[in-house]
Design a protein around this motif. Structure first.
Motif, PDB file in Angstrom:
ATOM      1  N   SER A 183       7.526  -6.640 -15.697  1.00 39.18           N
ATOM      2  CA  SER A 183       8.751  -6.569 -14.886  1.00 39.18           C
ATOM      3  C   SER A 183       8.671  -5.434 -13.870  1.00 39.18           C
ATOM      4  CB  SER A 183       9.974  -6.410 -15.781  1.00 39.18           C
ATOM      5  OG  SER A 183       9.911  -5.193 -16.508  1.00 39.18           O
ATOM      6  N   GLY A 184       8.010  -4.349 -14.216  1.00 37.80           N
ATOM      7  CA  GLY A 184       7.815  -3.259 -13.263  1.00 37.80           C
ATOM      8  C   GLY A 184       6.908  -3.661 -12.120  1.00 37.80           C
ATOM      9  N   LYS A 185       5.853  -4.397 -12.441  1.00 40.03           N
ATOM     10  CA  LYS A 185       4.952  -4.885 -11.402  1.00 40.03           C
ATOM     11  C   LYS A 185       5.641  -5.906 -10.505  1.00 40.03           C
ATOM     12  CE  LYS A 185       0.806  -3.952 -14.057  1.00 40.03           C
ATOM     13  NZ  LYS A 185      -0.375  -4.492 -14.707  1.00 40.03           N
ATOM     14  N   MET A 186       6.504  -6.741 -11.100  1.00 37.11           N
ATOM     15  CA  MET A 186       7.254  -7.722 -10.323  1.00 37.11           C
ATOM     16  C   MET A 186       8.232  -7.024  -9.378  1.00 37.11           C
ATOM     17  SD  MET A 186       7.814 -10.781  -9.425  1.00 37.11           S
ATOM     18  CE  MET A 186       6.961 -11.760 -10.607  1.00 37.11           C
ATOM     19  N   LEU A 187       8.882  -5.974  -9.859  1.00 37.34           N
ATOM     20  CA  LEU A 187       9.773  -5.207  -9.004  1.00 37.34           C
ATOM     21  C   LEU A 187       9.007  -4.588  -7.834  1.00 37.34           C
ATOM     22  CD1 LEU A 187      12.555  -3.959  -8.411  1.00 37.34           C
ATOM     23  CD2 LEU A 187      11.864  -2.033  -9.865  1.00 37.34           C
ATOM     24  N   HIS A 188       7.833  -4.069  -8.115  1.00 36.14           N
ATOM     25  CA  HIS A 188       6.977  -3.496  -7.070  1.00 36.14           C
ATOM     26  C   HIS A 188       6.608  -4.559  -6.033  1.00 36.14           C
ATOM     27  CE1 HIS A 188       4.115  -0.416  -5.706  1.00 36.14           C
ATOM     28  NE2 HIS A 188       3.368  -1.445  -5.371  1.00 36.14           N
ATOM     29  N   TRP A 192       0.831  -1.205   0.000  1.00 33.28           N
ATOM     30  CA  TRP A 192       0.000   0.000   0.000  1.00 33.28           C
ATOM     31  C   TRP A 192       0.865   1.255   0.000  1.00 33.28           C
ATOM     32  CZ3 TRP A 192      -0.547   3.503   4.173  1.00 33.28           C
ATOM     33  CH2 TRP A 192      -1.506   4.491   3.966  1.00 33.28           C
ATOM     34  N   SER A 193       1.919   1.259   0.807  1.00 30.00           N
ATOM     35  CA  SER A 193       2.758   2.453   0.897  1.00 30.00           C
ATOM     36  C   SER A 193       3.614   2.648  -0.354  1.00 30.00           C
ATOM     37  CB  SER A 193       3.645   2.392   2.136  1.00 30.00           C
ATOM     38  OG  SER A 193       4.573   1.353   2.024  1.00 30.00           O
ATOM     39  N   LEU A 194       3.929   1.564  -1.059  1.00 26.48           N
ATOM     40  CA  LEU A 194       4.726   1.679  -2.278  1.00 26.48           C
ATOM     41  C   LEU A 194       3.891   2.064  -3.503  1.00 26.48           C
ATOM     42  CD1 LEU A 194       7.130  -1.368  -1.908  1.00 26.48           C
ATOM     43  CD2 LEU A 194       7.722   1.048  -1.741  1.00 26.48           C
ATOM     44  N   GLN A 195       2.587   2.182  -3.358  1.00 28.52           N
ATOM     45  CA  GLN A 195       1.738   2.553  -4.487  1.00 28.52           C
ATOM     46  C   GLN A 195       2.090   3.939  -5.024  1.00 28.52           C
ATOM     47  OE1 GLN A 195      -0.590   0.638  -6.118  1.00 28.52           O
ATOM     48  NE2 GLN A 195       0.202  -0.982  -4.805  1.00 28.52           N
ATOM     49  N   HIS A 196       2.598   4.799  -4.175  1.00 32.03           N
ATOM     50  CA  HIS A 196       2.925   6.163  -4.587  1.00 32.03           C
ATOM     51  C   HIS A 196       4.394   6.329  -4.957  1.00 32.03           C
ATOM     52  CE1 HIS A 196      -1.056   7.471  -3.540  1.00 32.03           C
ATOM     53  NE2 HIS A 196      -0.943   6.873  -2.381  1.00 32.03           N
ATOM     54  N   LEU A 197       5.125   5.226  -5.010  1.00 28.88           N
ATOM     55  CA  LEU A 197       6.518   5.268  -5.432  1.00 28.88           C
ATOM     56  C   LEU A 197       6.563   5.458  -6.948  1.00 28.88           C
ATOM     57  CD1 LEU A 197       9.487   4.857  -4.514  1.00 28.88           C
ATOM     58  CD2 LEU A 197       9.203   2.466  -5.129  1.00 28.88           C
ATOM     59  N   LYS A 198       7.319   6.440  -7.377  1.00 28.99           N
ATOM     60  CA  LYS A 198       7.402   6.722  -8.808  1.00 28.99           C
ATOM     61  C   LYS A 198       8.490   5.848  -9.439  1.00 28.99           C
ATOM     62  CE  LYS A 198       6.825  10.903 -10.281  1.00 28.99           C
ATOM     63  NZ  LYS A 198       5.574  11.015 -10.971  1.00 28.99           N
ATOM     64  N   LEU A 199       8.079   4.686  -9.903  1.00 25.75           N
ATOM     65  CA  LEU A 199       9.019   3.770 -10.534  1.00 25.75           C
ATOM     66  C   LEU A 199       9.456   4.244 -11.915  1.00 25.75           C
ATOM     67  CD1 LEU A 199       7.671   0.231  -9.600  1.00 25.75           C
ATOM     68  CD2 LEU A 199       9.677   1.401  -8.721  1.00 25.75           C
ATOM     69  N   ASP A 200       8.742   5.219 -12.485  1.00 24.33           N
ATOM     70  CA  ASP A 200       9.130   5.708 -13.799  1.00 24.33           C
ATOM     71  C   ASP A 200      10.453   6.467 -13.754  1.00 24.33           C
ATOM     72  OD1 ASP A 200       8.035   7.788 -12.380  1.00 24.33           O
ATOM     73  OD2 ASP A 200       6.894   8.609 -14.054  1.00 24.33           O
ATOM     74  N   LEU A 201      10.887   6.866 -12.556  1.00 22.18           N
ATOM     75  CA  LEU A 201      12.197   7.498 -12.432  1.00 22.18           C
ATOM     76  C   LEU A 201      13.324   6.474 -12.518  1.00 22.18           C
ATOM     77  CD1 LEU A 201      11.428   9.969  -9.501  1.00 22.18           C
ATOM     78  CD2 LEU A 201      11.499  10.462 -11.954  1.00 22.18           C
ATOM     79  N   VAL A 202      13.010   5.217 -12.224  1.00 24.99           N
ATOM     80  CA  VAL A 202      14.005   4.154 -12.219  1.00 24.99           C
ATOM     81  C   VAL A 202      13.866   3.255 -13.445  1.00 24.99           C
ATOM     82  CG1 VAL A 202      14.887   2.194 -10.895  1.00 24.99           C
ATOM     83  CG2 VAL A 202      13.978   4.187  -9.701  1.00 24.99           C
ATOM     84  N   MET A 203      12.627   3.006 -13.847  1.00 23.09           N
ATOM     85  CA  MET A 203      12.363   2.072 -14.946  1.00 23.09           C
ATOM     86  C   MET A 203      11.773   2.820 -16.134  1.00 23.09           C
ATOM     87  SD  MET A 203      10.743  -1.198 -13.054  1.00 23.09           S
ATOM     88  CE  MET A 203      10.932  -2.188 -14.505  1.00 23.09           C
ATOM     89  N   ARG A 204      12.010   2.271 -17.306  1.00 21.97           N
ATOM     90  CA  ARG A 204      11.475   2.886 -18.515  1.00 21.97           C
ATOM     91  C   ARG A 204       9.962   2.639 -18.626  1.00 21.97           C
ATOM     92  NH1 ARG A 204      14.988   1.770 -23.413  1.00 21.97           N
ATOM     93  NH2 ARG A 204      16.160   3.457 -22.475  1.00 21.97           N
TER      94      ARG A 204
END
Length: 84
Positions: free
Chosen positions: A50-55, A32-44
């Protein structure tokens, strides 16, 4: 002899269930707390599989670390009674 064995096995079983529930709750809170993590800064492509798996892996790692802290802390507080 048999009664003490049953008591110990029941206590170990309850402890295991409590630890499992605590770990799953901590993983859910981490998710729940990682839902607001901006993975677009790290991943394309953060919405890719693969992004969902990383999450998911980040949530499991973070949740397990938090639950391990609480389980250790509870064990330490229980061990304090043998100090005095």
């Amino acid at each position: 002899m048999n009664d003490s064995f049953n008591d110990i096995s029941a206590a170990v079983g309850v402890s295991g269930i409590v630890q499992m529930i605590l770990t799953l709750c901590c993983i859910a809170v981490a998710w729940w707390s990682l839902q607001h993590l901006k993975l677009d800064l790290v991943m394309r492509y953060p919405k890719s599989p693969s992004g969902k798996m990383l999450h998911l892996l980040l949530a499991i790692i973070l949740g397990r670390a938090v639950s391990h802290f609480f389980i250790d802390y509870w064990g330490w507080t229980q061990a304090l009674k043998y100090l005095f």
